[in-house]
Scaffold this motif. Structure first.
Motif, PDB file in Angstrom:
ATOM      1  N   HIS A 173       1.261  -1.091  -0.132  1.00  0.00           N
ATOM      2  CA  HIS A 173       0.144   0.038   0.575  1.00  0.00           C
ATOM      3  C   HIS A 173       0.419   0.867  -0.024  1.00  0.00           C
ATOM      4  O   HIS A 173       1.524   1.808   0.869  1.00  0.00           O
ATOM      5  CB  HIS A 173      -1.199  -0.207   0.945  1.00  0.00           C
ATOM      6  N   ARG A 174       0.593   1.720  -0.984  1.00  0.00           N
ATOM      7  CA  ARG A 174       1.414   3.490  -0.932  1.00  0.00           C
ATOM      8  C   ARG A 174       0.554   4.366  -1.268  1.00  0.00           C
ATOM      9  O   ARG A 174       0.916   5.596  -0.189  1.00  0.00           O
ATOM     10  CB  ARG A 174       2.266   3.861  -2.036  1.00  0.00           C
ATOM     11  N   ARG A 175      -1.026   4.871  -1.038  1.00  0.00           N
ATOM     12  CA  ARG A 175      -1.842   5.566  -1.067  1.00  0.00           C
ATOM     13  C   ARG A 175      -2.622   5.190   0.448  1.00  0.00           C
ATOM     14  O   ARG A 175      -3.889   4.019   0.203  1.00  0.00           O
ATOM     15  CB  ARG A 175      -2.642   5.583  -1.781  1.00  0.00           C
ATOM     16  N   THR A 236      -6.037   2.707  -1.003  1.00  0.00           N
ATOM     17  CA  THR A 236      -6.130   1.601  -1.575  1.00  0.00           C
ATOM     18  C   THR A 236      -5.979   0.965   0.319  1.00  0.00           C
ATOM     19  O   THR A 236      -6.517  -0.796   0.948  1.00  0.00           O
ATOM     20  CB  THR A 236      -4.473   0.479  -1.661  1.00  0.00           C
ATOM     21  N   ALA A 237      -5.865   1.447   1.703  1.00  0.00           N
ATOM     22  CA  ALA A 237      -5.789   1.156   2.343  1.00  0.00           C
ATOM     23  C   ALA A 237      -6.193   2.368   3.726  1.00  0.00           C
ATOM     24  O   ALA A 237      -6.035   3.512   2.937  1.00  0.00           O
ATOM     25  CB  ALA A 237      -5.303   0.524   3.799  1.00  0.00           C
ATOM     26  N   LYS A 259     -15.614  -3.432  -1.442  1.00  0.00           N
ATOM     27  CA  LYS A 259     -14.728  -4.845  -0.673  1.00  0.00           C
ATOM     28  C   LYS A 259     -13.936  -4.567   0.117  1.00  0.00           C
ATOM     29  O   LYS A 259     -12.857  -4.330  -0.189  1.00  0.00           O
ATOM     30  CB  LYS A 259     -14.418  -5.839  -1.679  1.00  0.00           C
ATOM     31  N   VAL A 260     -14.126  -5.132   1.647  1.00  0.00           N
ATOM     32  CA  VAL A 260     -12.875  -5.146   2.759  1.00  0.00           C
ATOM     33  C   VAL A 260     -12.599  -6.697   2.796  1.00  0.00           C
ATOM     34  O   VAL A 260     -13.065  -7.403   3.215  1.00  0.00           O
ATOM     35  CB  VAL A 260     -13.015  -4.317   3.929  1.00  0.00           C
ATOM     36  N   PRO A 261     -11.321  -6.703   2.636  1.00  0.00           N
ATOM     37  CA  PRO A 261      -9.858  -5.899   1.817  1.00  0.00           C
ATOM     38  C   PRO A 261      -9.859  -6.081   0.696  1.00  0.00           C
ATOM     39  O   PRO A 261      -9.099  -5.078  -0.049  1.00  0.00           O
ATOM     40  CB  PRO A 261      -8.573  -6.395   3.151  1.00  0.00           C
ATOM     41  N   GLY A 262     -10.043  -6.819   0.049  1.00  0.00           N
ATOM     42  CA  GLY A 262     -10.402  -6.893  -1.515  1.00  0.00           C
ATOM     43  C   GLY A 262     -10.313  -5.605  -2.290  1.00  0.00           C
ATOM     44  O   GLY A 262      -9.199  -5.395  -3.008  1.00  0.00           O
ATOM     45  N   ASP A 263     -11.206  -4.554  -1.657  1.00  0.00           N
ATOM     46  CA  ASP A 263     -11.108  -3.110  -2.884  1.00  0.00           C
ATOM     47  C   ASP A 263     -10.048  -1.795  -1.731  1.00  0.00           C
ATOM     48  O   ASP A 263      -9.634  -1.743  -2.161  1.00  0.00           O
ATOM     49  CB  ASP A 263     -12.076  -2.803  -3.551  1.00  0.00           C
ATOM     50  N   MET A 264     -10.363  -2.517  -0.215  1.00  0.00           N
ATOM     51  CA  MET A 264      -9.999  -1.056   0.408  1.00  0.00           C
ATOM     52  C   MET A 264      -9.076  -1.962   2.026  1.00  0.00           C
ATOM     53  O   MET A 264     -10.392  -2.779   2.728  1.00  0.00           O
ATOM     54  CB  MET A 264     -10.468  -0.358   0.836  1.00  0.00           C
ATOM     55  N   SER A 265      -8.283  -1.668   2.442  1.00  0.00           N
ATOM     56  CA  SER A 265      -8.014  -2.294   3.944  1.00  0.00           C
ATOM     57  C   SER A 265      -8.530  -2.323   4.889  1.00  0.00           C
ATOM     58  O   SER A 265      -7.926  -0.680   4.559  1.00  0.00           O
ATOM     59  CB  SER A 265      -6.136  -2.718   3.976  1.00  0.00           C
ATOM     60  N   ILE A 322      -3.439  -8.854  13.939  1.00  0.00           N
ATOM     61  CA  ILE A 322      -3.496  -8.907  13.112  1.00  0.00           C
ATOM     62  C   ILE A 322      -4.858  -9.556  12.875  1.00  0.00           C
ATOM     63  O   ILE A 322      -4.966 -10.647  12.460  1.00  0.00           O
ATOM     64  CB  ILE A 322      -2.224  -9.413  11.385  1.00  0.00           C
ATOM     65  N   ARG A 323      -5.484  -9.147  11.593  1.00  0.00           N
ATOM     66  CA  ARG A 323      -6.830 -10.062  11.309  1.00  0.00           C
ATOM     67  C   ARG A 323      -7.576  -9.652  10.120  1.00  0.00           C
ATOM     68  O   ARG A 323      -6.338  -9.208   8.848  1.00  0.00           O
ATOM     69  CB  ARG A 323      -7.647  -9.455  11.974  1.00  0.00           C
ATOM     70  N   GLN A 324      -8.689  -9.470   9.479  1.00  0.00           N
ATOM     71  CA  GLN A 324      -9.192 -10.448   7.731  1.00  0.00           C
ATOM     72  C   GLN A 324      -9.178  -9.114   7.395  1.00  0.00           C
ATOM     73  O   GLN A 324      -9.867  -9.088   6.015  1.00  0.00           O
ATOM     74  CB  GLN A 324     -10.074 -11.320   8.073  1.00  0.00           C
ATOM     75  N   SER A 325      -9.235  -8.201   8.235  1.00  0.00           N
ATOM     76  CA  SER A 325      -9.964  -6.786   7.418  1.00  0.00           C
ATOM     77  C   SER A 325      -8.877  -5.864   7.057  1.00  0.00           C
ATOM     78  O   SER A 325      -9.200  -5.279   5.639  1.00  0.00           O
ATOM     79  CB  SER A 325     -10.098  -5.904   8.619  1.00  0.00           C
ATOM     80  N   SER A 326      -7.817  -6.634   6.909  1.00  0.00           N
ATOM     81  CA  SER A 326      -6.400  -5.795   6.492  1.00  0.00           C
ATOM     82  C   SER A 326      -5.814  -7.184   5.133  1.00  0.00           C
ATOM     83  O   SER A 326      -5.796  -8.303   5.884  1.00  0.00           O
ATOM     84  CB  SER A 326      -5.302  -5.046   6.816  1.00  0.00           C
ATOM     85  N   GLY A 327      -4.775  -6.624   3.999  1.00  0.00           N
ATOM     86  CA  GLY A 327      -4.446  -7.499   3.344  1.00  0.00           C
ATOM     87  C   GLY A 327      -3.753  -7.036   2.295  1.00  0.00           C
ATOM     88  O   GLY A 327      -3.421  -5.427   2.323  1.00  0.00           O
ATOM     89  N   ILE A 328      -2.895  -7.709   1.126  1.00  0.00           N
ATOM     90  CA  ILE A 328      -2.459  -7.447   0.570  1.00  0.00           C
ATOM     91  C   ILE A 328      -2.801  -6.001  -0.378  1.00  0.00           C
ATOM     92  O   ILE A 328      -3.685  -6.656  -0.794  1.00  0.00           O
ATOM     93  CB  ILE A 328      -1.578  -9.021  -0.680  1.00  0.00           C
ATOM     94  N   CYS A 329      -2.474  -4.899  -1.148  1.00  0.00           N
ATOM     95  CA  CYS A 329      -2.645  -4.283  -1.794  1.00  0.00           C
ATOM     96  C   CYS A 329      -3.026  -4.986  -3.320  1.00  0.00           C
ATOM     97  O   CYS A 329      -1.776  -5.634  -4.069  1.00  0.00           O
ATOM     98  CB  CYS A 329      -1.641  -3.340  -2.194  1.00  0.00           C
ATOM     99  N   GLN A 330      -4.148  -5.093  -4.017  1.00  0.00           N
ATOM    100  CA  GLN A 330      -4.850  -5.808  -5.180  1.00  0.00           C
ATOM    101  C   GLN A 330      -4.343  -4.829  -6.486  1.00  0.00           C
ATOM    102  O   GLN A 330      -4.872  -4.534  -7.487  1.00  0.00           O
ATOM    103  CB  GLN A 330      -6.292  -6.161  -5.219  1.00  0.00           C
ATOM    104  N   SER A 331      -4.154  -2.944  -5.797  1.00  0.00           N
ATOM    105  CA  SER A 331      -3.726  -2.359  -7.515  1.00  0.00           C
ATOM    106  C   SER A 331      -2.126  -1.867  -7.304  1.00  0.00           C
ATOM    107  O   SER A 331      -1.585  -1.779  -6.053  1.00  0.00           O
ATOM    108  CB  SER A 331      -5.061  -1.039  -7.754  1.00  0.00           C
TER     109      SER A 331
END
Length: 331
Positions: A173-175, A236-237, A259-265, A322-331
């Protein structure tokens, strides 16, 4: 009904030693304590707390100043305070200030008039605004900010926030947006320091448009996240400065089919109990709320009873969960 004289006679100890065992057990040997306890059990002696209060010129009551009783994090801190107070023979008076200066002054006046012995302030210290510290008022702060000029118990808010943002950056995530507390709140200021330092170390330029101001409530998180959903280039997060705002933000995103975290963590801060049960479970910072309350109560009671604590600022450890509301940046 048994008296302290009866306990003295039964235990074979002086009245002074029995009294000391009841009021300051740490100043009496274990052998004497056992003799006193055995005598109390046998005689079913119940200390006259009212006479003790007059004799010690103490009310054996402490006041907790709470700015917002609906805040779930405060509830845990209060439970920790009450546990220690009860074990130490103190009653607790809950002062719901509702962020009113006059209500705060009224509760502080109870200590100034000896109707209570000390105060635990849950709101962070703010120079030129805070009423405490105050002459002749024993107080401890659990508000959690740096440079509090009276005894305090806290975590390192800046370091905790930096851990969250470091994690998001490590996941691509950069943004990264922020839903903050009120900008003047010391919690906000300290956590923003951690956010900015993490960006700086990663070579990411700080963008003020990525900051949306909340007030630590569910509703403010739901409202603030709309700032990001309207952006042409969304983050993205989002780092939310407490769990309640994070849960509100998740609902706001779902309402927009984001979607969280698919679109945004989404990440939070505090690890209130419900954070593990929302959908999805929330990545957050664990603040040891109960231990913050316990340590604050221990410190306050030491000060009330004239003991010199080993230190007047305690920084308790925190943990990144760390739980499921965050993940790897998809964009």
């Amino acid at each position: 009904m048994a008296t302290i004289r009866d306990v003295s006679k039964e235990s074979g100890l002086s009245i002074a030693t029995v009294s000391r065992a009841l009021s300051s057990p740490d100043k009496v040997s274990q052998e004497s304590l056992k003799k006193v306890q055995d005598a109390i059990d046998k005689l079913q002696y119940q200390p006259n707390m009212l006479s003790q209060k007059f004799r010690n010129k103490r009310s054996n009551t402490i006041v907790i100043l709470v700015p917002n009783l609906s805040n779930l994090f405060f509830a845990k801190v209060i439970s920790g305070i009450e546990d220690i107070a009860q074990k130490s023979g103190y009653s607790v008076l809950l002062g719901d200030t509702r962020d009113s200066e006059q209500r705060e002054r009224d509760y502080i006046h109870l200590v100034e008039t000896r109707q209570a012995d000390g105060i635990i302030q849950l709101k962070p210290y703010q120079e030129n605004i805070s009423i405490l510290p105050r002459k002749n008022v024993i107080a401890v702060n659990t508000g959690g900010c740096e440079n509090t000029p009276y005894p305090s118990v806290r975590i390192d808010n800046a370091d905790a926030a930096k851990k969250v943002v470091d994690y998001l950056i490590e996941n691509g995530h950069r943004r990264i947006g922020v839903i903050s507390g009120l900008r003047t709140n010391p919690h906000t200021i300290d956590r923003m320091k951690g956010y900015k330092l993490s960006l700086q170390q990663a070579g990411i330029e700080f963008d003020p448009s990525l900051i949306a101001e909340g007030d630590f409530t569910l509703w403010s998180g739901l409202n603030a996240v709309q700032h990001f959903t309207r952006m042409q280039q969304r983050p993205t997060a989002i780092f939310c400065m407490n769990d309640e705002m994070a849960i509100g933000a998740i609902k706001g995103l779902k309402d927009k089919n984001i979607k969280v975290p698919g679109d945004m963590s989404i990440t939070g801060f505090d690890n209130i109990e419900v954070s593990n049960y929302c959908d999805p479970p929330l990545t957050t910072v664990f603040q040891p709320a109960v231990k913050l309350g316990e340590k604050a109560a221990e410190l306050l009671i030491q000060l009330i009873e004239g003991e010199q604590p080993s230190q007047t600022e305690y920084i308790l450890p925190h943990e990144f969960v760390i739980r499921q509301s965050s993940g790897i940046c998809q964009s």
